[in-house]
Design a protein around this motif. Structure first.
Motif, mmCIF file in Angstrom:
data_model
loop_
_atom_site.group_PDB
_atom_site.id
_atom_site.type_symbol
_atom_site.label_atom_id
_atom_site.label_comp_id
_atom_site.label_asym_id
_atom_site.label_seq_id
_atom_site.Cartn_x
_atom_site.Cartn_y
_atom_site.Cartn_z
ATOM 1 N N VAL A 191 29.344 7.314 -42.484
ATOM 2 C CA VAL A 191 30.468 6.381 -42.587
ATOM 3 C C VAL A 191 29.981 5.070 -43.196
ATOM 4 N N LEU A 192 30.639 4.660 -44.257
ATOM 5 C CA LEU A 192 30.245 3.440 -44.974
ATOM 6 C C LEU A 192 31.477 2.607 -45.316
ATOM 7 N N GLY A 193 31.270 1.328 -45.560
ATOM 8 C CA GLY A 193 32.355 0.507 -46.085
ATOM 9 C C GLY A 193 32.666 0.922 -47.516
ATOM 10 N N ALA A 194 33.910 0.729 -47.936
ATOM 11 C CA ALA A 194 34.321 1.169 -49.278
ATOM 12 C C ALA A 194 33.540 0.444 -50.366
ATOM 13 N N ASP A 195 33.009 -0.731 -50.059
ATOM 14 C CA ASP A 195 32.272 -1.496 -51.071
ATOM 15 C C ASP A 195 30.764 -1.244 -50.994
ATOM 16 N N HIS A 196 30.380 -0.171 -50.333
ATOM 17 C CA HIS A 196 28.956 0.122 -50.175
ATOM 18 C C HIS A 196 28.272 0.342 -51.527
ATOM 19 N N VAL A 197 27.058 -0.127 -51.622
ATOM 20 C CA VAL A 197 26.252 0.087 -52.820
ATOM 21 C C VAL A 197 25.031 0.917 -52.414
#
Lengths: 350, 350
Positions: free
Chosen positions: A296-302
């Motif tokens: 699970v990651l934030g949508a802006d993950h890099v």
């Protein structure tokens, strides 16, 4: 045969067009001449088919700023594997509007035996060095070609799957539970909660009824009215946020979205992930192999390519597919109706 | 049988001492009475051997602050596996001065069939929840028992290995190389650089002499006088720092330390690590299996248990041992003579 560099294009004459484009898929015809991308020219120099670009041989051309070494290594590798490919530039043959100008796509690769004149595309490839940052939002329709520091190439195929399953069970309401510091214990739970729904884990494998729920499971069940704890769902949420911060909300959103899709999430801790998932749970007695590992990651993950390689390699080793659940901020508009965008990444051998 | 809680100890009478300590290794005798740690009392309550602590049964006692739920779950699991164990408190039988007061150690576990009265220790166990931070400096002599959010336990054995090997090759000086943006190319390298030293990777598997070096390999070889590039070793170092920051210096230090120890490091990218290593390279033609995966970290690194689980699981799946190379700051005094502390972590089934 010689060629000249002008801006970002290398130009050669009609003989080059015939020999390199018509016969072997390099470049694009412009008038009667041939226009090559610098990476194509570098490959022709490397092979000795072209003598020089403005007098520079392969060694000097590769060391110049005209061509990226990682682009060259990937271009060469795909040619070695028997593919024709074109740079993803607008107005090139075989390059459709959906990749031209897409910064994540560097090459359009044609099926083996096909070329820029056929109109079919096998892979859209983005080239990155292992230390480059890769925004999650760029992925989903591209094959990432990662060039590591020793110049080996790893291909990672990215897609946007739609996880679904057939799991689901009707549950009675208001089972009592005790909220502890990082879990909830039900001392006398309805049997089907575990046996059919695969919620929680028994306190004692050898017998006894007590069932332990993770805070994510407990928060979900409390919201559904299945679990009754002091303070209600809010108390479980507060506890989750206390131990995990905002990530708890993202994980709960993904947990709920998977349950909604008929997929059972269980902890992925042993695999270093948030969840492993089971698409078709009828009974815990008769559990199949879990299919996905979910992070699970934030949508802006890099992403760092190396972290991607780690997750994908591990998932492959345990015969599961690595899926990233990208969760938009509460106010955001990204993702599906549940606010989650699903991104799968798998190793590919082109 | 009842007991009373006083501070951090649970007290019971002579009958309890005989029944629980003498026969089954719980607690420690104090005078003729028995002193139990709260986690031991919780286990006796759970088993129904003890009726209450100050009138509280198992459920109330577990929900109280007297006992940690993760400690209880690990204590129970080790008892279920047939071990006797004691809390790592000063002045308890079986607890030696090197663990008493060590915050990383929670339990001293005796070999199966032994107890606190025998003086042997099988494992020194530290208990953590999956969301707790674990300082790298605490590890090396402890078994980490990680309780995940679904209350499953993963045991990770940590040690301080001393990697050594027999690799090594005499190399000629001053081979010419071109520094590109993230690698160095040698167009006419001495053959033994690759064939015997396993430095670099050929540009073309099918033939040709050109050899690509990573910046780490190139910086090491330039410092040794083997490689000659414009600007010397300093130019390679500058480039490495430009693409990777301080981590480049740490990785170079670990690379050099491994080479010094007769171990050949190659990229670990496909495994998500810094290096995979070969202890005994005589020739690249006859390369064995790589033994270690190495991740380079600062000496003050703090692990998330889940990241540890990911690395260790992956290494296990590819039959390698996960080793963390902890690098002290340039001015620091930590680590061995090369400034590197080696930390291995492996899965354990007690």
């Amino acid at each position: 045969m010689d060629a000249t560099l002008s801006g970002e294009a290398v130009r050669a004459g009609p003989a080059a067009r015939e020999q390199f484009h018509d016969a072997r898929g390099y470049g694009r015809p412009v008038g009667g001449d041939l226009e090559l991308a610098p990476v194509e020219a570098a490959h022709l120099l490397y092979r000795g088919d072209l003598a020089g670009v403005d007098g520079a041989g392969f060694r000097a051309f590769l060391a110049s700023t005209a061509v990226s070494e990682t682009d060259f290594l990937v271009y060469k590798d795909l040619r070695d594997r028997g593919f024709y490919l074109s740079p993803a530039r607008a107005d090139w043959p075989g390059v459709t509007h959906d990749v031209a100008g897409d910064p994540a796509v560097d090459f359009v690769v044609y099926p083996r035996g096909s070329g820029p004149w056929d109109g079919d595309v096998a892979y859209r490839v983005g080239v990155v060095g292992e230390r480059e940052a890769v925004p999650a939002g760029d992925l989903g329709g591209v094959v990432l070609a990662v060039v590591d520091e020793e110049s080996e190439i790893t291909y990672l195929e990215t897609a946007r799957p739609d996880p679904t399953g057939t799991s689901g069970v009707a549950l009675p309401e208001d089972a009592d539970g005790d909220l502890l510091s990082d879990r909830v214990v039900l001392w006398d739970p309805p049997a089907r909660l575990y046996d059919r729904g695969f919620y929680g884990q028994r306190l004692d494998d050898q017998g006894g009824d007590a069932l332990q729920l993770s805070l994510v499971e407990a928060a979900h069940l409390a919201r559904q009215g299945v679990l009754d704890v002091d303070g209600g769902a809010g108390a479980v949420l507060d506890r989750g946020r206390a131990v995990e911060g905002d990530q708890f909300d993202r994980r709960l959103r993904v947990y709920a979205a998977l349950r909604e899709r008929g997929v059972v999430p269980k902890t992925g801790f042993k695999f270093g992930a948030d969840f492993r998932t089971y698409a078709d749970v009828a009974s815990v007695e008769d559990l199949g192999h879990s299919e996905l590992l979910v992070r699970v990651l934030g949508a802006d993950h890099v992403f760092s390519p190396r972290d991607l390689a780690l997750d994908v390699r591990l998932a492959h080793g345990v015969r599961k597919t690595m899926v990233f659940a990208l969760v938009a901020d509460a106010g955001g508009e990204q993702g599906g109706s549940d606010g989650v965008t699903w991104l799968s990444v798998e190793r590919l051998t082109p």
